[in-house]
Design an enzyme around this catalytic site. Structure first.
Site, PDB file in Angstrom:
ATOM      1  N   GLY A  11      35.979   6.930  -5.140  1.00  0.00           N
ATOM      2  CA  GLY A  11      37.267   6.930  -5.851  1.00  0.00           C
ATOM      3  C   GLY A  11      37.221   7.830  -7.080  1.00  0.00           C
ATOM      4  O   GLY A  11      36.179   8.383  -7.433  1.00  0.00           O
ATOM      5  N   ALA A  82      37.816  -1.632  -4.999  1.00  0.00           N
ATOM      6  CA  ALA A  82      38.902  -2.617  -4.875  1.00  0.00           C
ATOM      7  C   ALA A  82      40.015  -2.023  -4.035  1.00  0.00           C
ATOM      8  O   ALA A  82      40.016  -0.828  -3.750  1.00  0.00           O
ATOM      9  CB  ALA A  82      39.471  -2.964  -6.251  1.00  0.00           C
ATOM     10  N   THR A 125      41.921  -4.555 -15.829  1.00  0.00           N
ATOM     11  CA  THR A 125      43.091  -3.671 -15.869  1.00  0.00           C
ATOM     12  C   THR A 125      44.218  -4.149 -16.780  1.00  0.00           C
ATOM     13  O   THR A 125      44.408  -5.371 -16.953  1.00  0.00           O
ATOM     14  CB  THR A 125      43.665  -3.538 -14.432  1.00  0.00           C
ATOM     15  N   GLU A 127      47.138  -4.194 -15.940  1.00  0.00           N
ATOM     16  CA  GLU A 127      48.090  -4.918 -15.093  1.00  0.00           C
ATOM     17  C   GLU A 127      48.012  -6.427 -15.331  1.00  0.00           C
ATOM     18  O   GLU A 127      48.937  -7.161 -15.005  1.00  0.00           O
ATOM     19  CB  GLU A 127      47.848  -4.608 -13.614  1.00  0.00           C
ATOM     20  N   TYR A 149      48.008  -7.762  -6.707  1.00  0.00           N
ATOM     21  CA  TYR A 149      46.869  -7.010  -7.240  1.00  0.00           C
ATOM     22  C   TYR A 149      46.436  -7.587  -8.592  1.00  0.00           C
ATOM     23  O   TYR A 149      45.257  -7.885  -8.815  1.00  0.00           O
ATOM     24  CB  TYR A 149      47.254  -5.528  -7.396  1.00  0.00           C
ATOM     25  N   LYS A 153      43.033  -9.496  -9.781  1.00  0.00           N
ATOM     26  CA  LYS A 153      42.233  -8.965 -10.893  1.00  0.00           C
ATOM     27  C   LYS A 153      42.055 -10.000 -12.008  1.00  0.00           C
ATOM     28  O   LYS A 153      41.065  -9.987 -12.731  1.00  0.00           O
ATOM     29  CB  LYS A 153      42.881  -7.699 -11.462  1.00  0.00           C
ATOM     30  N   ARG A 184      42.955  12.064  -8.974  1.00  0.00           N
ATOM     31  CA  ARG A 184      43.656  10.791  -8.785  1.00  0.00           C
ATOM     32  C   ARG A 184      44.174  10.737  -7.344  1.00  0.00           C
ATOM     33  O   ARG A 184      44.560  11.777  -6.777  1.00  0.00           O
ATOM     34  CB  ARG A 184      44.830  10.761  -9.762  1.00  0.00           C
TER      35      ARG A 184
HETATM   36  P1  GDR Z   1      50.130   1.327 -11.713  1.00  0.00           P
HETATM   37  O1  GDR Z   1      50.130   2.843 -11.204  1.00  0.00           O
HETATM   38  O2  GDR Z   1      50.915   0.437 -10.831  1.00  0.00           O
HETATM   39  O3  GDR Z   1      50.495   1.350 -13.168  1.00  0.00           O
HETATM   40  O4  GDR Z   1      48.583   0.918 -11.541  1.00  0.00           O
HETATM   41  P2  GDR Z   1      51.156   3.670 -10.325  1.00  0.00           P
HETATM   42  O5  GDR Z   1      50.884   5.084 -10.657  1.00  0.00           O
HETATM   43  O6  GDR Z   1      51.123   3.274  -8.895  1.00  0.00           O
HETATM   44  O7  GDR Z   1      52.591   3.238 -10.906  1.00  0.00           O
HETATM   45  C1  GDR Z   1      52.983   3.502 -12.240  1.00  0.00           C
HETATM   46  C2  GDR Z   1      54.467   3.206 -12.419  1.00  0.00           C
HETATM   47  O8  GDR Z   1      55.233   4.208 -11.729  1.00  0.00           O
HETATM   48  C3  GDR Z   1      56.272   3.575 -11.015  1.00  0.00           C
HETATM   49  N1  GDR Z   1      56.722   4.425  -9.898  1.00  0.00           N
HETATM   50  C4  GDR Z   1      55.982   4.767  -8.824  1.00  0.00           C
HETATM   51  N2  GDR Z   1      54.696   4.471  -8.502  1.00  0.00           N
HETATM   52  C5  GDR Z   1      54.190   4.992  -7.359  1.00  0.00           C
HETATM   53  N3  GDR Z   1      52.915   4.749  -7.052  1.00  0.00           N
HETATM   54  N4  GDR Z   1      54.953   5.773  -6.500  1.00  0.00           N
HETATM   55  C6  GDR Z   1      56.254   6.081  -6.789  1.00  0.00           C
HETATM   56  O9  GDR Z   1      56.925   6.782  -6.025  1.00  0.00           O
HETATM   57  C7  GDR Z   1      56.793   5.569  -8.011  1.00  0.00           C
HETATM   58  N5  GDR Z   1      58.012   5.677  -8.612  1.00  0.00           N
HETATM   59  C8  GDR Z   1      57.937   4.996  -9.754  1.00  0.00           C
HETATM   60  C9  GDR Z   1      55.668   2.254 -10.571  1.00  0.00           C
HETATM   61  O10 GDR Z   1      56.697   1.345 -10.174  1.00  0.00           O
HETATM   62  C10 GDR Z   1      54.927   1.873 -11.836  1.00  0.00           C
HETATM   63  O11 GDR Z   1      55.787   1.262 -12.756  1.00  0.00           O
HETATM   64  C11 GDR Z   1      47.504   1.817 -11.822  1.00  0.00           C
HETATM   65  C12 GDR Z   1      46.429   1.588 -10.746  1.00  0.00           C
HETATM   66  O12 GDR Z   1      45.422   2.582 -10.888  1.00  0.00           O
HETATM   67  C13 GDR Z   1      45.797   0.232 -10.909  1.00  0.00           C
HETATM   68  O13 GDR Z   1      44.696   0.093  -9.995  1.00  0.00           O
HETATM   69  C14 GDR Z   1      45.276   0.076 -12.341  1.00  0.00           C
HETATM   70  O14 GDR Z   1      44.764  -1.205 -12.519  1.00  0.00           O
HETATM   71  C15 GDR Z   1      46.393   0.341 -13.342  1.00  0.00           C
HETATM   72  O15 GDR Z   1      46.971   1.619 -13.100  1.00  0.00           O
HETATM   73  C16 GDR Z   1      45.875   0.322 -14.767  1.00  0.00           C
END
Ligand code: GDR
Length: 350
Positions: A11, A82, A125, A127, A149, A153, A184
């Site tokens: 990862g 994880a 995290t 989260e 998740y 955690k 990433r």
């Molecule tokens: P997160 O990361 O949930 O914070 O967890 P992510 O990048 O998935 O989402 C961040 C925010 O963006 C919003 N969002 C979207 N997210 C994704 N993935 N795809 C989309 O199209 C999109 N549009 C909007 C999400 O709703 C969210 O609010 C990450 C992970 O690495 C976890 O494993 C870690 O624990 C935390 O960061 C700290």
């Protein structure tokens, strides 16, 4: 020479941490999951594929965990493996509970049985906080998880503390806020954005489709954070630490900056789809890293603007090389855009 075992070495954090520990003179062992398609591109990208001792391990299989400890004889274990995608945890809550929650106990039990002197880092995290407070969030802020998740955690966090308090293990949680980089995974929003913007810039894609663009995250740079993980295990006593930048930005701001760097207009490229919105959302996260700054002498180095710039420019360069027939070590060419993935628990907008 010190020996480290990293679970989840393929990862983003596993790969950067492996490289960092090698620079500190460690012999590095890393576990990975046997998949039908191997996933070693990050280790190749960082030029360390041949230097990591790879061990295949399944977090659901206690025997394979014991075996990886037998083989590596580590002084330190960094438990990073994880199911780490919050969105997917709504679709697979039970598997997430096993792998993201219960597996931490399997690791801790293995240490207790095998060698109580092994130091244990648990990837905790931001989260965990959910929407409990608008922050800045620190080690004393109450937790209120908002996803399968985060709930898994939370269990993993408390089991780490329990083995520390009950059995005297050197077991510590790093409560890390979001940390990103050009390696990433594409499922996370930052890299999804920079990959899409690169393709749009080069004329091979038209839109970036996102869910909730109003959520705020405290985004740092992954290489800064793996150094913090190491510092947490070098501290005199096992304690839990928040690693964060102390600054927060919305998904929309990230996108807007990435567009600006690529010379695109955000309104021309953005599409919002409610099918990508999560059943429950964490709206606003900002961390307070004071404890790590004072006690570990840790601080983030890369600022938000530089992070977005590095990620955007790197994805443009990769796609550009790819289009021009030059070999690139990276993941994106194997994936189509997410458009036809069926989200079983997300609201569908069509
Ligand atoms: P997160 O990361 O949930 O914070 O967890 P992510 O990048 O998935 O989402 C961040 C925010 O963006 C919003 N969002 C979207 N997210 C994704 N993935 N795809 C989309 O199209 C999109 N549009 C909007 C999400 O709703 C969210 O609010 C990450 C992970 O690495 C976890 O494993 C870690 O624990 C935390 O960061 C700290």
């Amino acid at each position: 020479m010190k020996r480290a075992l990293i679970t989840g070495v393929t990862g983003q954090d596993g790969a950067y941490l492996a490289k960092f520990l090698m620079s500190k003179g460690y012999e590095v062992y890393g576990t990975y999951r046997r998949l039908s398609t191997p996933n070693f591109w990050r280790l190749n990208y960082l030029g360390i594929m041949r230097k990591v001792n790879l061990i295949s391990m399944d977090l659901n299989d206690t025997t394979s965990i014991m075996e990886s400890i037998e083989i590596s004889q580590p002084d330190e274990i960094y438990h990073l493996a994880a199911q780490s995608f919050v969105g997917a945890s709504f679709e697979q809550p039970i598997a997430t509970g096993e792998v993201t929650g219960l597996a931490t106990t399997r690791m801790l039990e293995a240490i207790l049985k095998r060698d109580k002197d092994i130091k244990f880092y648990n990837a905790s995290t931001s989260e965990l906080y959910g929407n409990s407070s608008s922050g800045p969030l620190d080690e004393a802020t109450p937790f209120k998880p908002q996803s399968p998740y985060a709930t898994a955690k939370l269990y993993s966090y408390w089991m780490t503390r329990l083995y520390r308090d009950a059995y005297g293990l050197f077991a510590a949680n790093g409560i890390l806020f979001n940390h990103e980089s050009p390696i990433r995974g594409l499922e996370f929003v930052t890299r999804k954005i920079t990959n899409a913007i690169a393709k749009i810039k080069l004329g091979i894609e038209k839109k970036v489709i996102l869910g909730n663009i109003e959520s705020f995250r405290d985004w740092g740079y992954a290489p800064d954070y793996v150094e913090g993980m190491w510092k947490i295990l070098q501290n005199e006593t096992p304690e839990d630490f928040v690693l964060a930048t102390g600054e927060t930005h919305s998904v929309k701001e990230f996108l807007s900056l990435s567009c600006e760097i690529a010379g695109l207009a955000m309104d021309d490229v953005l599409e919002v789809s409610s099918s990508l919105k999560r059943p429950l959302e964490v709206h606003y996260l900002v961390g307070n890293p004071s404890k790590a700054e004072v006690e570990l002498n840790w601080t983030h180095r890369m600022e938000f603007r530089d992070l977005v710039k590095e990620m955007t420019e790197e994805d443009i360069a990769r796609w550009d090389s790819f289009i021009n027939g030059k070999p690139v070590i990276w993941d994106a060419q194997h994936y189509d855009d997410n458009n036809n993935i069926i989200k079983t628990r997300y609201k569908m907008d069509a």
